[in-house]
Design a protein around this motif. Structure first.
Motif, short mmCIF file in Angstrom:
data_model
loop_
_atom_site.label_atom_id
_atom_site.label_comp_id
_atom_site.label_asym_id
_atom_site.label_seq_id
_atom_site.Cartn_x
_atom_site.Cartn_y
_atom_site.Cartn_z
N LEU A 15 0.85 -1.18 0.00
CA LEU A 15 0.00 0.00 0.00
C LEU A 15 0.89 1.23 0.00
O LEU A 15 1.99 1.22 0.52
N GLU A 16 0.37 2.28 -0.59
CA GLU A 16 1.08 3.56 -0.62
C GLU A 16 0.33 4.54 0.26
O GLU A 16 -0.65 4.20 0.89
N TRP A 17 0.82 5.76 0.26
CA TRP A 17 0.02 6.88 0.73
C TRP A 17 -0.31 6.81 2.22
O TRP A 17 -1.42 7.00 2.63
N ASN A 18 0.72 6.52 3.04
CA ASN A 18 0.55 6.53 4.49
C ASN A 18 -0.56 5.55 4.93
O ASN A 18 -1.44 5.90 5.70
N SER A 19 -0.51 4.32 4.40
CA SER A 19 -1.59 3.36 4.59
C SER A 19 -1.09 2.03 5.14
O SER A 19 0.02 1.61 4.84
N THR A 20 -1.96 1.38 5.91
CA THR A 20 -1.70 0.03 6.39
C THR A 20 -2.97 -0.79 6.21
O THR A 20 -4.08 -0.27 6.20
N VAL A 21 -2.79 -2.11 6.11
CA VAL A 21 -3.92 -3.03 6.01
C VAL A 21 -4.34 -3.42 7.42
O VAL A 21 -3.49 -3.74 8.27
N LEU A 22 -5.64 -3.38 7.69
CA LEU A 22 -6.16 -3.90 8.95
C LEU A 22 -6.11 -5.42 8.88
O LEU A 22 -6.63 -6.01 7.93
N LYS A 23 -5.52 -6.03 9.83
CA LYS A 23 -5.34 -7.48 9.82
C LYS A 23 -6.38 -8.17 10.69
O LYS A 23 -6.83 -7.64 11.68
N GLY A 24 -6.75 -9.38 10.28
CA GLY A 24 -7.66 -10.20 11.07
C GLY A 24 -9.12 -9.87 10.86
O GLY A 24 -9.51 -9.20 9.90
N ASP A 25 -9.93 -10.33 11.79
CA ASP A 25 -11.37 -10.12 11.77
C ASP A 25 -11.70 -8.63 11.77
O ASP A 25 -11.13 -7.86 12.57
N LEU A 26 -12.61 -8.20 10.89
CA LEU A 26 -12.95 -6.79 10.76
C LEU A 26 -13.43 -6.19 12.07
O LEU A 26 -12.99 -5.11 12.48
N VAL A 27 -14.35 -6.86 12.74
CA VAL A 27 -14.91 -6.33 13.99
C VAL A 27 -13.81 -6.15 15.03
O VAL A 27 -13.72 -5.09 15.67
N ASP A 28 -12.95 -7.14 15.18
CA ASP A 28 -11.85 -7.04 16.15
C ASP A 28 -10.86 -5.94 15.75
O ASP A 28 -10.41 -5.16 16.60
N ALA A 29 -10.54 -5.87 14.46
CA ALA A 29 -9.56 -4.89 13.99
C ALA A 29 -10.08 -3.46 14.17
O ALA A 29 -9.34 -2.57 14.62
N VAL A 30 -11.35 -3.22 13.85
CA VAL A 30 -11.90 -1.88 14.00
C VAL A 30 -12.06 -1.54 15.49
O VAL A 30 -11.82 -0.40 15.90
N SER A 31 -12.40 -2.51 16.30
CA SER A 31 -12.48 -2.28 17.75
C SER A 31 -11.12 -1.87 18.30
O SER A 31 -11.02 -0.95 19.13
N ARG A 32 -10.06 -2.54 17.84
CA ARG A 32 -8.69 -2.17 18.27
C ARG A 32 -8.33 -0.77 17.78
O ARG A 32 -7.78 0.04 18.53
N LEU A 33 -8.66 -0.49 16.52
CA LEU A 33 -8.37 0.82 15.94
C LEU A 33 -9.06 1.92 16.75
O LEU A 33 -8.47 2.97 17.03
N LYS A 34 -10.27 1.67 17.14
CA LYS A 34 -11.04 2.63 17.94
C LYS A 34 -10.33 2.92 19.27
O LYS A 34 -10.36 4.05 19.76
N GLN A 35 -9.68 1.92 19.83
CA GLN A 35 -8.94 2.10 21.08
C GLN A 35 -7.62 2.83 20.87
O GLN A 35 -7.15 3.54 21.76
N GLU A 36 -7.03 2.67 19.69
CA GLU A 36 -5.70 3.23 19.42
C GLU A 36 -5.72 4.68 18.95
O GLU A 36 -4.75 5.41 19.15
N VAL A 37 -6.79 5.10 18.31
CA VAL A 37 -6.86 6.44 17.73
C VAL A 37 -7.69 7.35 18.63
O VAL A 37 -8.79 6.99 19.03
N ALA A 38 -7.13 8.51 18.93
CA ALA A 38 -7.88 9.50 19.71
C ALA A 38 -8.46 10.51 18.74
O ALA A 38 -7.75 11.34 18.20
N GLY A 39 -9.74 10.39 18.45
CA GLY A 39 -10.39 11.30 17.52
C GLY A 39 -11.21 10.55 16.49
O GLY A 39 -11.45 9.34 16.62
N ASP A 40 -11.63 11.27 15.45
CA ASP A 40 -12.50 10.69 14.43
C ASP A 40 -11.75 9.78 13.47
O ASP A 40 -10.73 10.17 12.90
#
Length: 192
Positions: A97-122
């Protein structure tokens, strides 16, 4: 803790399918009917949203569309902001991936739940209909920002597909954008 925001352009009857004409849908490119004052006002609101975004969440096809449309090389403050914001891509296809991007790994629900915990903001999701459906179904969405365009299409994929339960929402904001667009902001009502 982050807030998952779905930000979509929708037709008056809720269609999100192929707004720019890349998927071969019968009414492909419906969003491109916006012009003049409406298009400029829409762009101003979208830029404002980008300034308040800490991360983008994109499905693979939406990510590729962003690149294909030149956001990675476009000039201007809006493009600069979109380049700077970290992008998290939902994809089962391995690849660089380009452009300051990463792939979310694993189960979508788990990955987005983790992302929600890691990012402060929208954490803003653009396009990405299948991802949006999954997030809505699993109650991971904290806010919906809908740019309702003055077109009724009568058919096509809608933002809200089948759900396993009623999803109550509360209107927390509305705004006229230009002369024909309405931006509606909803938040889920969690314990009804």
């Amino acid at each position: 803790m982050g807030k998952i925001v779905i930000s979509e352009n929708v037709s008056l009857d809720g269609v999100v399918q192929d707004p720019v004409g890349t998927e071969g849908f019968r009414f492909a490119g419906w969003f491109d009917r916006l012009a003049g004052e409406d298009r400029e006002a829409w762009a101003a609101v979208e830029y404002e949203e980008a300034l308040g975004t800490e991360a983008l969440l994109l499905g693979r096809r939406t990510y590729e569309w962003f690149l294909a449309q030149g956001w990675a090389t476009r000039d201007g403050a809006w493009a600069d902001r979109l380049r700077a914001v970290p992008k998290h891509v939902v994809s089962s296809t391995p690849g660089d991936l380009e452009w300051n991007s990463t792939v979310l790994k694993g189960d979508l629900v788990d990955a987005v739940s983790r992302l929600k915990q890691e990012v402060a903001g929208d954490v803003v999701l653009y396009g990405s209909g299948r991802v949006a459906h999954a997030l809505i179904e699993h109650d991971l969405v904290d806010e919906l920002r809908l740019m309702v365009c003055p077109f009724a299409l009568g058919e096509g994929e809608r933002l809200f597909g089948r759900t396993g339960a009623v999803k109550p929402l509360r209107l927390v904001g509305n705004r006229t954008v230009g002369t024909g667009i309405v931006r509606l902001t909803y938040r889920p009502v969690r314990h009804v």
